[in-house]
Design a protein around this motif. Structure first.
Motif, PDB file in Angstrom:
ATOM      1  N   LEU A 175       0.821  -1.207   0.000  1.00  0.00           N
ATOM      2  CA  LEU A 175       0.000   0.000   0.000  1.00  0.00           C
ATOM      3  C   LEU A 175       0.858   1.262   0.000  1.00  0.00           C
ATOM      4  O   LEU A 175       0.522   2.257  -0.656  1.00  0.00           O
ATOM      5  N   ILE A 176       1.957   1.223   0.732  1.00  0.00           N
ATOM      6  CA  ILE A 176       2.860   2.385   0.748  1.00  0.00           C
ATOM      7  C   ILE A 176       3.425   2.648  -0.641  1.00  0.00           C
ATOM      8  O   ILE A 176       3.369   3.779  -1.160  1.00  0.00           O
ATOM      9  N   LEU A 177       3.980   1.630  -1.272  1.00  0.00           N
ATOM     10  CA  LEU A 177       4.597   1.801  -2.590  1.00  0.00           C
ATOM     11  C   LEU A 177       3.551   2.118  -3.659  1.00  0.00           C
ATOM     12  O   LEU A 177       3.800   2.915  -4.565  1.00  0.00           O
ATOM     13  N   ALA A 178       2.364   1.510  -3.544  1.00  0.00           N
ATOM     14  CA  ALA A 178       1.303   1.803  -4.501  1.00  0.00           C
ATOM     15  C   ALA A 178       0.839   3.248  -4.373  1.00  0.00           C
ATOM     16  O   ALA A 178       0.527   3.906  -5.383  1.00  0.00           O
ATOM     17  N   SER A 179       0.788   3.766  -3.169  1.00  0.00           N
ATOM     18  CA  SER A 179       0.385   5.161  -2.955  1.00  0.00           C
ATOM     19  C   SER A 179       1.419   6.119  -3.543  1.00  0.00           C
ATOM     20  O   SER A 179       1.067   7.142  -4.144  1.00  0.00           O
TER      21      SER A 179
ATOM     22  N   VAL B  10       0.813   8.837  -6.871  1.00  0.00           N
ATOM     23  CA  VAL B  10       1.144  10.256  -6.958  1.00  0.00           C
ATOM     24  C   VAL B  10       2.125  10.508  -8.104  1.00  0.00           C
ATOM     25  O   VAL B  10       2.016  11.505  -8.820  1.00  0.00           O
ATOM     26  N   ALA B  11       3.088   9.593  -8.289  1.00  0.00           N
ATOM     27  CA  ALA B  11       4.055   9.755  -9.380  1.00  0.00           C
ATOM     28  C   ALA B  11       3.375   9.704 -10.742  1.00  0.00           C
ATOM     29  O   ALA B  11       3.743  10.451 -11.657  1.00  0.00           O
ATOM     30  N   LEU B  12       2.357   8.851 -10.883  1.00  0.00           N
ATOM     31  CA  LEU B  12       1.669   8.704 -12.172  1.00  0.00           C
ATOM     32  C   LEU B  12       0.585   9.759 -12.377  1.00  0.00           C
ATOM     33  O   LEU B  12       0.372  10.221 -13.502  1.00  0.00           O
ATOM     34  N   TRP B  13      -0.102  10.123 -11.302  1.00  0.00           N
ATOM     35  CA  TRP B  13      -1.201  11.097 -11.401  1.00  0.00           C
ATOM     36  C   TRP B  13      -1.021  12.180 -10.346  1.00  0.00           C
ATOM     37  O   TRP B  13      -1.757  12.228  -9.355  1.00  0.00           O
TER      38      TRP B  13
ATOM     39  N   ALA C 296      -2.664   9.802  -0.639  1.00  0.00           N
ATOM     40  CA  ALA C 296      -1.445   9.034  -0.398  1.00  0.00           C
ATOM     41  C   ALA C 296      -0.886   9.297   0.996  1.00  0.00           C
ATOM     42  O   ALA C 296      -0.457   8.364   1.686  1.00  0.00           O
ATOM     43  N   VAL C 297      -0.883  10.552   1.432  1.00  0.00           N
ATOM     44  CA  VAL C 297      -0.388  10.881   2.774  1.00  0.00           C
ATOM     45  C   VAL C 297      -1.205  10.146   3.838  1.00  0.00           C
ATOM     46  O   VAL C 297      -0.652   9.587   4.799  1.00  0.00           O
ATOM     47  N   ALA C 298      -2.532  10.109   3.661  1.00  0.00           N
ATOM     48  CA  ALA C 298      -3.388   9.441   4.640  1.00  0.00           C
ATOM     49  C   ALA C 298      -3.162   7.926   4.645  1.00  0.00           C
ATOM     50  O   ALA C 298      -3.096   7.303   5.712  1.00  0.00           O
ATOM     51  N   ILE C 299      -3.052   7.334   3.458  1.00  0.00           N
ATOM     52  CA  ILE C 299      -2.841   5.885   3.390  1.00  0.00           C
ATOM     53  C   ILE C 299      -1.462   5.514   3.926  1.00  0.00           C
ATOM     54  O   ILE C 299      -1.318   4.574   4.722  1.00  0.00           O
ATOM     55  N   ILE C 300      -0.441   6.252   3.504  1.00  0.00           N
ATOM     56  CA  ILE C 300       0.919   5.936   3.942  1.00  0.00           C
ATOM     57  C   ILE C 300       1.054   6.141   5.452  1.00  0.00           C
ATOM     58  O   ILE C 300       1.650   5.308   6.159  1.00  0.00           O
ATOM     59  N   GLY C 301       0.486   7.241   5.978  1.00  0.00           N
ATOM     60  CA  GLY C 301       0.530   7.460   7.431  1.00  0.00           C
ATOM     61  C   GLY C 301      -0.130   6.332   8.202  1.00  0.00           C
ATOM     62  O   GLY C 301       0.365   5.896   9.241  1.00  0.00           O
ATOM     63  N   SER C 302      -1.251   5.828   7.668  1.00  0.00           N
ATOM     64  CA  SER C 302      -1.922   4.713   8.350  1.00  0.00           C
ATOM     65  C   SER C 302      -1.103   3.435   8.263  1.00  0.00           C
ATOM     66  O   SER C 302      -1.086   2.630   9.210  1.00  0.00           O
ATOM     67  N   ARG C 303      -0.393   3.228   7.150  1.00  0.00           N
ATOM     68  CA  ARG C 303       0.448   2.023   7.035  1.00  0.00           C
ATOM     69  C   ARG C 303       1.709   2.162   7.882  1.00  0.00           C
ATOM     70  O   ARG C 303       2.256   1.154   8.362  1.00  0.00           O
ATOM     71  N   GLN C 304       2.213   3.388   8.064  1.00  0.00           N
ATOM     72  CA  GLN C 304       3.332   3.576   8.976  1.00  0.00           C
ATOM     73  C   GLN C 304       2.917   3.214  10.397  1.00  0.00           C
ATOM     74  O   GLN C 304       3.672   2.553  11.123  1.00  0.00           O
TER      75      GLN C 304
END
Length: 341
Positions: free
Chosen positions: A38-42, A46-49, A58-66
């Motif tokens: 999920l971190i890498l996909a997020s 952002v890199a693609l779109w 992405a910040v919300a998903i990555i923060g939750s996975r952290q």
């Protein structure tokens, strides 16, 4: 004051205990892989779109996975990631703790005191729940400090200066102390930065790794701390001095990953791996203990309880309290591990 105790065999049958205590290394690896996927996909999203919507998402998903990595590190601190302790510690340190500037062994030393003395005067986590309930303006100030990065900055600053050791120490001793406290964490983060740089997206490290770590992870760490032990009905009752909070899909995605919402069950049977906690909840819900269990329907309900203090009793706090709390060794360990579990 002494908390009551419940024996495992007062809660469920021998066969049920065998079932919920069973540890699967592959399930643990799957959860770790899920977090990193999920971190890498997020980041890729952002890199693609690149646009404000994908960035905030992405910040919300990555923060939750952290936070999820810290939760899985917590499982490692209880020896639940793998049957073999060496593998358990390897998975916990390299893939969960060190990337988010935590450390399993230091966290374990402090955290087991919390389990032994839950909600008692000498519970090292009591400071996280004792101030509640608070007023809504007070919570809004805390939320602003968390989402703006002030809380995360204060914690990491305290962690860094703790790692530097005493100014009076010889340089070699200070260097060894710094490596022991933060060396592997910095090394893993340099590897992550190097990988993102090689992929042509070096900017993702400050914007999509450090920023979520200092902002959204702090927001949901506070919410999780509140949900687990704040404004509980009875500090001496093991069924009521902690709380389970039901979580829907969006709450599990953004606030409560990897079964962290089943905190009552975790305290009753802290050697049960996180993926078996829903089964423990199911068994308890059919037991004579069900009526006593402290369970809330969602995190909004918990926050309403925690912010029920009348607004006319509001006393604005100061950010320096976060720094002051982080100065002792135990509190630094708590900060390294995302403020306790």
């Amino acid at each position: 004051m002494t908390a009551l105790r419940m024996r495992a065999r007062d809660i469920m049958t021998e066969q049920e205990l065998v079932e919920v205590r069973t540890r699967s290394t592959w399930k643990s690896i799957a959860l770790i892989a899920h977090a990193w996927t999920l971190i890498l996909a997020s980041i890729a999203m952002v890199a693609l779109w690149p646009n404000p919507l994908t960035f905030v998402l992405a910040v919300a998903i990555i923060g939750s996975r952290q936070l999820g990595l810290a939760i899985l590190m917590h499982d490692g601190a209880h020896g639940c990631l793998a049957k073999e302790e060496k593998l358990n510690l390897f998975l916990s340190q390299w893939f969960c703790a060190w990337p988010v500037f935590a450390e399993t062994k230091a966290y374990r030393r402090y955290h087991l005191q919390h389990h032994a003395r839950t909600q008692q005067e000498d519970d090292p986590d009591l400071i996280l729940s004792a101030p509640f309930p608070i007023t809504r303006p007070s919570y809004r100030r805390k939320f602003w400090r968390d989402i703006s990065g002030q809380t995360g900055y204060a914690q990491r600053k305290a962690q860094f200066f703790n790692a530097l050791g005493e100014p009076s120490w010889p340089l070699r001793q200070r260097a060894a102390h710094f490596w022991q406290k933060l060396g592997p964490q910095i090394l893993l983060n340099l590897v992550l930065l190097a990988g993102l740089t090689a992929a042509g997206i070096w900017w993702a490290y400050p914007l999509l790794w450090l920023l979520p770590l200092l902002t959204w992870m702090m927001v949901i760490t506070r919410i999780r701390n509140i949900a687990e032990h704040a404004v509980v009905p009875d500090s001496t009752d093991p069924l009521r001095n902690t709380r389970t909070t039901h979580a829907g899909f969006l709450e599990r995605l953004f606030i409560a990953p990897y079964y962290v919402n089943y905190h009552l069950e975790h305290h009753l049977l802290f050697y049960v791996p996180c993926y078996n906690l829903p089964r423990v909840h199911e068994i308890l819900s059919r037991s004579p203990h069900a009526a006593r269990m402290e369970v809330q329907p969602n995190y909004a309900a918990v926050l309403r309880l925690a912010t029920a203090k009348p607004a006319n009793e509001d006393r604005p706090g100061m950010l320096v309290s976060n720094v002051r709390r982080a100065r002792t060794g135990a509190d630094v360990d708590r900060n390294q591990a995302a403020s306790g579990f």
